[in-house]
Design a protein around this motif. Structure first.
Motif, PDB file in Angstrom:
ATOM      1  N   GLU A  27       0.580  -1.085   0.081  1.00  0.00           N
ATOM      2  CA  GLU A  27      -0.074  -0.262  -0.056  1.00  0.00           C
ATOM      3  C   GLU A  27       0.807   1.689  -0.088  1.00  0.00           C
ATOM      4  OE1 GLU A  27      -3.238   0.485   2.449  1.00  0.00           O
ATOM      5  OE2 GLU A  27      -3.818  -2.009   2.875  1.00  0.00           O
ATOM      6  N   ASP A  28       0.248   1.879  -0.945  1.00  0.00           N
ATOM      7  CA  ASP A  28       0.463   3.434  -0.385  1.00  0.00           C
ATOM      8  C   ASP A  28       2.163   3.361  -1.065  1.00  0.00           C
ATOM      9  OD1 ASP A  28      -1.718   5.206  -0.036  1.00  0.00           O
ATOM     10  OD2 ASP A  28      -1.597   4.421   2.522  1.00  0.00           O
ATOM     11  N   GLY A  29       2.527   3.003  -1.624  1.00  0.00           N
ATOM     12  CA  GLY A  29       3.860   3.277  -2.651  1.00  0.00           C
ATOM     13  C   GLY A  29       5.253   2.514  -1.788  1.00  0.00           C
ATOM     14  N   ARG A  30       4.820   1.683  -0.856  1.00  0.00           N
ATOM     15  CA  ARG A  30       5.855   0.950   0.200  1.00  0.00           C
ATOM     16  C   ARG A  30       6.504  -0.360  -1.014  1.00  0.00           C
ATOM     17  NH1 ARG A  30       7.044  -4.512   2.396  1.00  0.00           N
ATOM     18  NH2 ARG A  30       7.479  -4.508   3.949  1.00  0.00           N
ATOM     19  N   GLY A  31       7.098  -0.305  -1.140  1.00  0.00           N
ATOM     20  CA  GLY A  31       8.399  -1.116  -2.294  1.00  0.00           C
ATOM     21  C   GLY A  31       8.629  -2.670  -0.886  1.00  0.00           C
ATOM     22  N   PRO A  32       8.994  -3.560  -2.088  1.00  0.00           N
ATOM     23  CA  PRO A  32       8.988  -4.896  -1.241  1.00  0.00           C
ATOM     24  C   PRO A  32      10.702  -5.089  -0.191  1.00  0.00           C
ATOM     25  CG  PRO A  32       9.832  -5.275  -3.124  1.00  0.00           C
ATOM     26  CD  PRO A  32       8.974  -4.222  -3.401  1.00  0.00           C
ATOM     27  N   SER A  33      10.439  -6.005   0.731  1.00  0.00           N
ATOM     28  CA  SER A  33      12.028  -5.987   1.514  1.00  0.00           C
ATOM     29  C   SER A  33      12.234  -6.908   1.023  1.00  0.00           C
ATOM     30  CB  SER A  33      11.231  -5.676   3.246  1.00  0.00           C
ATOM     31  OG  SER A  33      10.503  -6.263   3.615  1.00  0.00           O
ATOM     32  N   ILE A  34      14.003  -7.239   2.130  1.00  0.00           N
ATOM     33  CA  ILE A  34      14.159  -8.951   2.221  1.00  0.00           C
ATOM     34  C   ILE A  34      13.173 -10.166   2.861  1.00  0.00           C
ATOM     35  CG2 ILE A  34      16.464  -7.860   1.943  1.00  0.00           C
ATOM     36  CD1 ILE A  34      16.869  -8.316   4.750  1.00  0.00           C
TER      37      ILE A  34
END
Length: 448
Positions: A27-34
Motif C-alpha cells: 500500500e501507498d507505494g511501499r516497495g518489497p523488503s528482504i
C-alpha cells in the motif's frame, strides 16, 4: 514482602517492529523488503506465514496508541520501514510513507508518549539486496541518505533514535546461520555484513551530529550471558568465545574502536577476515548518547572439539524454558549489564527489548491468564532494580512486545505480546501481563 521502587525518571515503555506489525505490504507505494522475499520462499517460515497483513497496524495504529496510553507507558519504541520511504532503497522519497509515520508520531505525542524510533529493524529494501545488500558498501551510503531524510522529517518530534536493531541478527543469524532473511550460510559474508552495518551506524551518527538534530542517538545490541560450566581453562575459553560472538564483537567496536583480537584470530582460523578500510573503526566508534540492550536469555557452556563454530557445547543446568525453548535466566541480565558497565563505562543503558514467548489461550471472556509471562517480567524487573541500586546507569525498560505479531521465521505460532492478537479478526485483547505492567508503571514499582 520487599518493596521495589524505581527512580522517578525511569522510562517505562514497550516495543514493536515495522514488518512484524504493520501489514499493508503493497500500500501507498511501499516497495518489497528482504522479508517479503524470504517469507514467501518455501520452507523458510513456519506454515508459510508472512507479514502481508500481520497485525494491520498500518490501519489500526490509533487503536494501538490507545492501548499504549491505557498501559501508561512514557515511551514507545517502533521502527520505520525503509521500503516505505524509499521503495527502491534510494531515489525519490515516497511521501505517503512519511505521512504514515507522521500520523503515528503525532498520535503518540498527543497521547503523552515519547516516540523512540529504530531506523533499521531488518526490512532492507529488496532492490538493495539485489545489488549485494549489506555486503555492498554502497548500502552504507543508501542508509545514511535514508537516515538523513528521517532525521530532517522528524527533527524536534522524535527525541530518541536507534540506528540498528541487533546487528548480530542482521549479520550472523541471517548470513551465517541462515535462519533469517536473506538466508545465507557464509561466515565471511556474515563478518562483512556485521562490519558494514556498524560502519553505517557510525556514519548515521556523524550525519545526526552534522545536522544538529535534537535528542539522543544510540544503537541496540542483543546481549547474551554465557558462562563456563566449570573452572577449567578450556571451558572458560569456549564459553568466552561463544559469549563474545554476541557481546564483545559488537560492543568493543562501538565503544573502543577495536575488535576483540582473540575472536579476530579465531575467525581468521575459520577463513574469515574483517574487511576494514582506513577510517572505519573511527567511524564505528562515534560517541553515542546511550546503548540499547535487548536481553532474552543465557546459559552455560563447556569445551567440546568441533562443536559449532566455537568448540563450545551448551549444557542444560535446569533452567525453566520459554516456548521458544530459551532459558529463563533473569540473573543473566544483571550479570551482562554489570559486565557492560564495568567494561565500557558510564554510557546510559536502556533495555530496548525483554520479554517471553508462551502458549497463550484466549478465554471465553476474552482474557489471557499468562502467569508465566508475568513472572518472567517480575523476575527481570527485580534484576533491573538490582542494577540501578548497584550504580549501573539503567535509564529505562521497553517490554517486548506490545502485540503478538509476525515472529520472523516462527511465523504466527509464537506469541510475545502483552496484548493478544486474534489473527482472524485482528482484534486486540490485553493479557494479564499487560495489566501487571500497567500496575507497575502506575506505582513505579511493586511488591517483590
Amino acid at each position: 514482602m520487599a518493596r521495589i521502587d524505581f527512580p522517578k525518571d525511569f522510562v517505562w515503555g514497550t516495543a514493536t517492529a515495522s514488518y512484524q506489525i504493520e501489514g499493508a505490504w503493497q500500500e501507498d507505494g511501499r516497495g518489497p523488503s528482504i522479508w517479503d522475499t524470504f517469507s514467501k520462499t518455501p520452507g523458510k517460515v513456519f506454515n508459510g506465514d508472512n507479514g502481508d497483513v500481520a497485525c494491520d497496524s498500518y490501519h489500526r495504529y490509533e487503536e494501538d496508541i490507545a492501548l499504549l496510553k491505557k498501559l501508561g507507558v512514557k515511551a514507545y519504541r517502533f521502527s520505520i520501514a525503509w521500503p516505505r520511504i524509499f521503495p527502491q532503497g534510494t531515489g525519490e522519497v515516497n511521501e505517503k510513507g512519511l505521512d504514515y509515520y507522521r500520523k503515528v508520531v503525532d498520535g503518540l505525542i498527543a497521547a503523552g508518549i515519547e516516540p523512540c524510533v529504530t531506523l533499521y529493524h531488518w526490512d532492507l529494501p529488496q532492490a538493495l539486496q539485489d545489488k549485494g545488500g549489506w555486503d555492498n558498501r554502497d548500502t552504507i551510503d543508501a542508509f545514511v541518505n535514508y537516515s538523513e531524510v528521517i532525521f530532517k522529517a522528524f527533527n524536534g518530534k522524535i527525541k530518541q533514535w536507534i540506528t540498528f536493531n541487533e546487528t548480530w541478527c542482521v549479520s550472523f543469524l541471517s548470513n551465517y546461520l541462515g535462519l533469517h532473511a536473506p538466508g545465507n550460510t557464509d561466515l565471511q559474508l556474515a563478518v562483512n555484513v556485521a562490519h558494514h552495518c556498524m560502519v553505517a551506524h557510525g556514519e548515521a551518527v556523524k550525519k545526526f551530529r552534522e545536522l544538529g538534530i535534537e535528542g539522543e542517538i544510540g544503537t541496540t545490541h542483543n546481549l547474551y550471558w554465557f558462562e563456563p560450566y566449570s573452572t577449567s581453562p578450556e571451558d572458560a575459553a569456549a564459553a568466552r568465545r561463544n559469549r563474545a560472538f554476541n557481546n564483545e564483537w559488537f560492543m568493543e567496536p562501538t565503544f573502543k574502536g577495536t575488535y576483540p583480537q582473540f575472536l579476530v584470530d579465531w575467525f581468521k582460523g575459520k577463513g574469515a577476515e574483517v574487511p576494514i578500510l582506513p577510517g572505519d573503526m573511527e567511524t564505528i566508534s562515534q560517541k553515542i548518547d546511550f546503548i540499547g540492550v535487548n536481553f532474552y536469555s543465557g546459559g552455560f557452556g563447556r569445551y567440546k572439539k568441533d562443536e559449532g563454530l566455537f568448540d563450545c557445547e551448551e549444557v542444560q543446568v535446569g533452567f525453566d524454558k520459554t516456548y521458544m525453548d530459551w532459558n529463563v535466566y533473569a540473573d543473566g541480565l544483571y550479570k551482562v549489564l554489570s559486565w557492560a558497565h564495568e567494561e565500557y563505562g558510564d554510557t546510559p543503558i536502556y533495555i530496548t527489548e525483554n520479554g517471553a514467548c508462551y502458549e497463550d489461550v484466549l478465554t471465553e471472556d476474552n482474557r489471557v491468564h499468562d502467569v508465566l509471562r508475568k513472572e518472567y517480567f517480575k523476575k527481570h524487573f527485580i534484576q533491573c532494580h538490582r542494577l540501578i541500586e548497584s550504580g549501573v546507569p539503567l535509564k529505562g525498560y521497553f517490554a517486548w512486545s506490545l502485540l503478538d505479531n509476525f515472529e520472523w521465521a516462527e511465523g504466527y505460532r509464537k506469541r510475545f505480546g502483552i496484548v493478544y492478537t486474534n489473527y482472524e479478526t485482528l482484534e486486540r485483547y490485553p493479557k494479564d501481563s499487560y495489566y501487571f505492567i500497567q500496575d507497575v508503571i502506575k506505582n513505579n514499582g511493586f511488591e517483590a
